[in-house]
Design an enzyme around this catalytic site. Structure first.
Site, PDB file in Angstrom:
ATOM      1  N   ARG A 233      70.998  59.074  40.069  1.00  0.00           N
ATOM      2  CA  ARG A 233      69.930  59.056  39.058  1.00  0.00           C
ATOM      3  C   ARG A 233      68.793  60.005  39.443  1.00  0.00           C
ATOM      4  O   ARG A 233      68.212  60.659  38.574  1.00  0.00           O
ATOM      5  CB  ARG A 233      69.402  57.626  38.878  1.00  0.00           C
ATOM      6  CG  ARG A 233      68.359  57.527  37.774  1.00  0.00           C
ATOM      7  CD  ARG A 233      68.142  56.091  37.331  1.00  0.00           C
ATOM      8  NE  ARG A 233      67.258  56.035  36.176  1.00  0.00           N
ATOM      9  CZ  ARG A 233      66.038  55.498  36.185  1.00  0.00           C
ATOM     10  NH1 ARG A 233      65.570  54.954  37.302  1.00  0.00           N
ATOM     11  NH2 ARG A 233      65.301  55.493  35.095  1.00  0.00           N
TER      12      ARG A 233
ATOM     13  N   HIS B  43      67.380  62.948  37.025  1.00  0.00           N
ATOM     14  CA  HIS B  43      65.956  63.068  36.680  1.00  0.00           C
ATOM     15  C   HIS B  43      65.333  64.338  37.251  1.00  0.00           C
ATOM     16  O   HIS B  43      64.289  64.779  36.775  1.00  0.00           O
ATOM     17  CB  HIS B  43      65.186  61.825  37.128  1.00  0.00           C
ATOM     18  CG  HIS B  43      65.382  60.659  36.207  1.00  0.00           C
ATOM     19  ND1 HIS B  43      64.423  59.707  35.992  1.00  0.00           N
ATOM     20  CD2 HIS B  43      66.441  60.309  35.426  1.00  0.00           C
ATOM     21  CE1 HIS B  43      64.879  58.810  35.116  1.00  0.00           C
ATOM     22  NE2 HIS B  43      66.099  59.148  34.771  1.00  0.00           N
ATOM     23  N   ASP B  44      65.978  64.913  38.246  1.00  0.00           N
ATOM     24  CA  ASP B  44      65.559  66.240  38.711  1.00  0.00           C
ATOM     25  C   ASP B  44      66.005  67.316  37.712  1.00  0.00           C
ATOM     26  O   ASP B  44      65.194  68.092  37.210  1.00  0.00           O
ATOM     27  CB  ASP B  44      66.159  66.513  40.098  1.00  0.00           C
ATOM     28  CG  ASP B  44      65.773  67.885  40.623  1.00  0.00           C
ATOM     29  OD1 ASP B  44      64.739  68.434  40.187  1.00  0.00           O
ATOM     30  OD2 ASP B  44      66.513  68.422  41.488  1.00  0.00           O
TER      31      ASP B  44
ATOM     32  N   SER C 173      62.257  69.163  42.167  1.00  0.00           N
ATOM     33  CA  SER C 173      60.867  68.907  41.744  1.00  0.00           C
ATOM     34  C   SER C 173      60.566  67.416  41.778  1.00  0.00           C
ATOM     35  O   SER C 173      59.434  67.010  42.044  1.00  0.00           O
ATOM     36  CB  SER C 173      60.624  69.476  40.343  1.00  0.00           C
ATOM     37  OG  SER C 173      61.512  68.909  39.390  1.00  0.00           O
TER      38      SER C 173
ATOM     39  N   ASN D  21      59.979  57.257  35.662  1.00  0.00           N
ATOM     40  CA  ASN D  21      60.304  57.274  37.094  1.00  0.00           C
ATOM     41  C   ASN D  21      59.545  56.229  37.908  1.00  0.00           C
ATOM     42  O   ASN D  21      60.064  55.698  38.894  1.00  0.00           O
ATOM     43  CB  ASN D  21      59.974  58.655  37.679  1.00  0.00           C
ATOM     44  CG  ASN D  21      60.863  59.740  37.103  1.00  0.00           C
ATOM     45  OD1 ASN D  21      61.947  59.463  36.597  1.00  0.00           O
ATOM     46  ND2 ASN D  21      60.403  60.989  37.175  1.00  0.00           N
TER      47      ASN D  21
ATOM     48  N   HIS E 192      76.395  54.934  34.186  1.00  0.00           N
ATOM     49  CA  HIS E 192      75.940  53.540  34.134  1.00  0.00           C
ATOM     50  C   HIS E 192      77.083  52.569  34.413  1.00  0.00           C
ATOM     51  O   HIS E 192      76.967  51.386  34.145  1.00  0.00           O
ATOM     52  CB  HIS E 192      75.285  53.246  32.779  1.00  0.00           C
ATOM     53  CG  HIS E 192      73.967  53.947  32.595  1.00  0.00           C
ATOM     54  ND1 HIS E 192      73.290  53.968  31.393  1.00  0.00           N
ATOM     55  CD2 HIS E 192      73.195  54.656  33.466  1.00  0.00           C
ATOM     56  CE1 HIS E 192      72.165  54.666  31.533  1.00  0.00           C
ATOM     57  NE2 HIS E 192      72.092  55.097  32.773  1.00  0.00           N
TER      58      HIS E 192
ATOM     59  N   ASP F 105      76.718  47.659  34.590  1.00  0.00           N
ATOM     60  CA  ASP F 105      78.104  47.356  34.230  1.00  0.00           C
ATOM     61  C   ASP F 105      78.393  45.937  34.694  1.00  0.00           C
ATOM     62  O   ASP F 105      78.554  45.686  35.884  1.00  0.00           O
ATOM     63  CB  ASP F 105      79.040  48.367  34.916  1.00  0.00           C
ATOM     64  CG  ASP F 105      80.510  48.057  34.680  1.00  0.00           C
ATOM     65  OD1 ASP F 105      80.831  46.981  34.108  1.00  0.00           O
ATOM     66  OD2 ASP F 105      81.346  48.884  35.074  1.00  0.00           O
TER      67      ASP F 105
ATOM     68  N   THR G 208      82.227  45.531  36.578  1.00  0.00           N
ATOM     69  CA  THR G 208      82.418  46.061  37.934  1.00  0.00           C
ATOM     70  C   THR G 208      81.135  46.783  38.349  1.00  0.00           C
ATOM     71  O   THR G 208      81.043  48.005  38.277  1.00  0.00           O
ATOM     72  CB  THR G 208      83.621  47.025  37.996  1.00  0.00           C
ATOM     73  OG1 THR G 208      83.447  48.045  36.985  1.00  0.00           O
ATOM     74  CG2 THR G 208      84.942  46.318  37.762  1.00  0.00           C
TER      75      THR G 208
HETATM   76  C1  HEM Z   1      71.748  59.139  28.281  1.00  0.00           C
HETATM   77  C2  HEM Z   1      70.508  58.813  28.514  1.00  0.00           C
HETATM   78  C3  HEM Z   1      70.096  57.885  29.638  1.00  0.00           C
HETATM   79  C4  HEM Z   1      69.196  56.878  29.529  1.00  0.00           C
HETATM   80  C5  HEM Z   1      68.414  56.491  28.292  1.00  0.00           C
HETATM   81  C6  HEM Z   1      69.129  56.241  30.811  1.00  0.00           C
HETATM   82  C7  HEM Z   1      68.295  55.186  31.120  1.00  0.00           C
HETATM   83  C8  HEM Z   1      68.329  54.475  32.296  1.00  0.00           C
HETATM   84  C9  HEM Z   1      67.509  53.348  32.585  1.00  0.00           C
HETATM   85  C10 HEM Z   1      66.425  52.775  31.680  1.00  0.00           C
HETATM   86  C11 HEM Z   1      67.862  52.882  33.800  1.00  0.00           C
HETATM   87  C12 HEM Z   1      67.281  51.676  34.531  1.00  0.00           C
HETATM   88  C13 HEM Z   1      66.001  52.065  35.248  1.00  0.00           C
HETATM   89  C14 HEM Z   1      65.221  50.867  35.714  1.00  0.00           C
HETATM   90  O1  HEM Z   1      65.316  49.803  35.112  1.00  0.00           O
HETATM   91  O2  HEM Z   1      64.472  51.003  36.720  1.00  0.00           O
HETATM   92  C15 HEM Z   1      68.909  53.722  34.284  1.00  0.00           C
HETATM   93  C16 HEM Z   1      69.556  53.563  35.493  1.00  0.00           C
HETATM   94  C17 HEM Z   1      70.525  54.413  35.961  1.00  0.00           C
HETATM   95  N1  HEM Z   1      70.917  55.605  35.382  1.00  0.00           N
HETATM   96 FE1  HEM Z   1      70.482  56.207  33.518  1.00  0.00          FE
HETATM   97  N2  HEM Z   1      69.993  56.862  31.662  1.00  0.00           N
HETATM   98  C18 HEM Z   1      70.594  57.886  30.979  1.00  0.00           C
HETATM   99  C19 HEM Z   1      71.480  58.794  31.513  1.00  0.00           C
HETATM  100  C20 HEM Z   1      71.916  58.811  32.818  1.00  0.00           C
HETATM  101  C21 HEM Z   1      72.636  59.883  33.434  1.00  0.00           C
HETATM  102  C22 HEM Z   1      72.981  61.205  32.764  1.00  0.00           C
HETATM  103  C23 HEM Z   1      72.902  59.491  34.709  1.00  0.00           C
HETATM  104  C24 HEM Z   1      73.625  60.234  35.791  1.00  0.00           C
HETATM  105  C25 HEM Z   1      74.540  61.149  35.600  1.00  0.00           C
HETATM  106  C26 HEM Z   1      72.353  58.165  34.880  1.00  0.00           C
HETATM  107  C27 HEM Z   1      72.472  57.393  36.000  1.00  0.00           C
HETATM  108  C28 HEM Z   1      71.872  56.162  36.173  1.00  0.00           C
HETATM  109  C29 HEM Z   1      72.162  55.271  37.277  1.00  0.00           C
HETATM  110  C30 HEM Z   1      73.235  55.469  38.329  1.00  0.00           C
HETATM  111  C31 HEM Z   1      71.293  54.191  37.163  1.00  0.00           C
HETATM  112  C32 HEM Z   1      71.141  53.020  38.133  1.00  0.00           C
HETATM  113  C33 HEM Z   1      70.160  53.441  39.214  1.00  0.00           C
HETATM  114  C34 HEM Z   1      69.881  52.414  40.280  1.00  0.00           C
HETATM  115  O3  HEM Z   1      70.530  51.375  40.342  1.00  0.00           O
HETATM  116  O4  HEM Z   1      68.953  52.665  41.084  1.00  0.00           O
HETATM  117  N3  HEM Z   1      71.730  57.800  33.722  1.00  0.00           N
HETATM  118  N4  HEM Z   1      69.172  54.699  33.359  1.00  0.00           N
HETATM  119 CA   LIG Z   2      81.862  49.942  37.083  1.00  0.00          CA
HETATM  120 CA   LIG Z   3      63.586  69.534  38.479  1.00  0.00          CA
END
Ligand code: HEM
Ligand SMILES: [Ca+2]
Ligand SMILES: [Ca+2]
Length: 348
Positions: A53, A57-58, A67, A85, A185, A237, A240
């Protein structure tokens, strides 16, 4: 010193990335990063998800240039405190450890942006997902952009057209890249605050999100009561939570996506994302292949033309930045002595 410093900056645009970029200068970089990741995962099974993530976000904010890793300073308004963030991104200490281990083996050679990229691939592989040859050779930024972080990173309540616009804005494909990368996700956690509206008051309706599975709704309401603690964590998820697999997509088919932005990919009638969700749910290999291609595309997002870059020594600080020296007296009180300018890099 500033004139000398200018001459040492490298041109950052039109970068040619290659998986073999560090073969002559730091052949063990991936092994070093993997070792730190495996150690950290033993006590924090979530860390791999947090690291990928960070990379996302970078890359969405002025390209993949680390950055996102810069701390606030006299000249930096950090991206860390941007709304998407703040109190949400994590894993910075693990990146610091990776950087210091890499510096110990190959000083001044590997960018923080590349460390984030390699750590992402290794995190996916460690969780059971695909592994791939990561194109390398990025440079680290000299600046951060908090306002762009606030506008470019998609929030969890975005609809499919809004998600597509966010992906198009960084040059990504709005169908396959959007669905494949949302598949990240498949692991990691999200805070109640990001989806609690879906449970009680969806879009101001006073009712739950109609696309949310009724049984799952009850489970989520127990975890996230109305006016409860917004930072309680839920698995992205539910099937899993720590494995990198295609269950994320089958969850969407049973209306068990956690975020609105997840569920809409399947539940928005007429969108071309629906067929991709169905394909990835049925065929994990197809998901993995698309995910790798999309990760490489996301990793190729370059900083704006004319941006300058460097190999940061410390991922949190631009080289040559002023550092405030703080001493701790015997009574434990701290006092600022003033500013010292750290020496400039001399690696080229
Ligand atoms: C498509 C638009 C996306 C939205 C709206 C979104 C939104 C979010 C949000 C709201 C969270 C939870 C943050 C929190 O509650 O602190 C999250 C977690 C996460 N996102 Fe996304 N995300 C998106 C795309 C992506 C992409 C492109 C990736 C990586 C390729 C990604 C990887 C992750 C991962 C792995 C987590 C869990 C992080 C952790 O457990 O620390 N997300 N995302
Ligand atoms: Ca899974
Ligand atoms: Ca950047």
């Amino acid at each position: 010193a500033s004139l000398m410093g200018m001459a040492l900056f490298l041109s950052c645009n039109a970068q040619q990335l290659a998986p073999t970029f560090y073969s002559p200068t730091c052949p063990s970089v991936t092994n070093i990063i993997r070792q730190v990741l495996v150690n950290a995962s033993a006590t924090d099974p979530r860390i791999g998800a947090s690291l990928i993530r960070l990379h996302f976000h970078d890359c969405f904010v002025n390209g993949c240039d680390a950055s996102v890793l810069l701390d606030n300073s006299a000249t930096i308004l950090s991206e860390k405190q941007a709304l998407p963030n703040n109190n949400s991104l994590r894993g910075f200490e693990v990146i610091d450890l990776m950087k210091s281990r890499v510096e110990a083996s190959c000083p001044g050679v590997v960018s923080c942006a590349d460390i984030l990229t390699i750590a992402s691939e290794e995190s996916v592989a460690l969780a059971g997902g695909p592994s791939w040859a990561v194109p390398l050779g990025r440079l680290d930024s000299l600046t951060a952009n908090r306002s762009l972080a606030n506008s470019a990173l998609p929030p969890p309540f975005f609809t499919v057209p809004q998600l597509k616009a966010a992906f198009a804005a960084v040059g990504l494909n709005t169908t396959v890249d959007l669905v494949a990368l949302s598949g990240a996700h498949t692991f990691g956690r999200a805070q109640c605050g990001g989806f609690v509206d879906r449970l009680y008051n969806f879009s101001g309706s006073g009712n739950p999100d109609p696309t949310l599975n009724a049984t799952y709704l009850q489970t989520l309401r127990q975890l996230c009561p109305r006016n409860g603690n917004a930072s309680v964590l839920a698995n992205l998820d539910r099937a899993t939570p720590n494995a990198f697999d295609s269950r994320y997509f089958s969850n969407l088919q049973t209306r068990e996506g956690l975020l609105q932005s997840d569920q809409e990919l399947f539940s928005t009638a007429g969108e071309d994302t629906v067929a991709i969700v169905n394909r990835f749910s049925a065929n994990q290999t197809a998901f993995f292949q698309s995910f790798v291609a999309s990760m490489i595309r996301m990793g190729n997002i370059a900083p704006p033309p004319g941006s300058r870059g460097e190999i940061r020594r410390n991922c949190r600080v631009v080289n040559g930045a002023s550092t405030l020296i703080t001493t701790t007296a015997t009574d434990g009180s701290e006092s600022d002595l003033g500013y010292e300018t750290t020496p400039l890099a001399s690696s080229i």
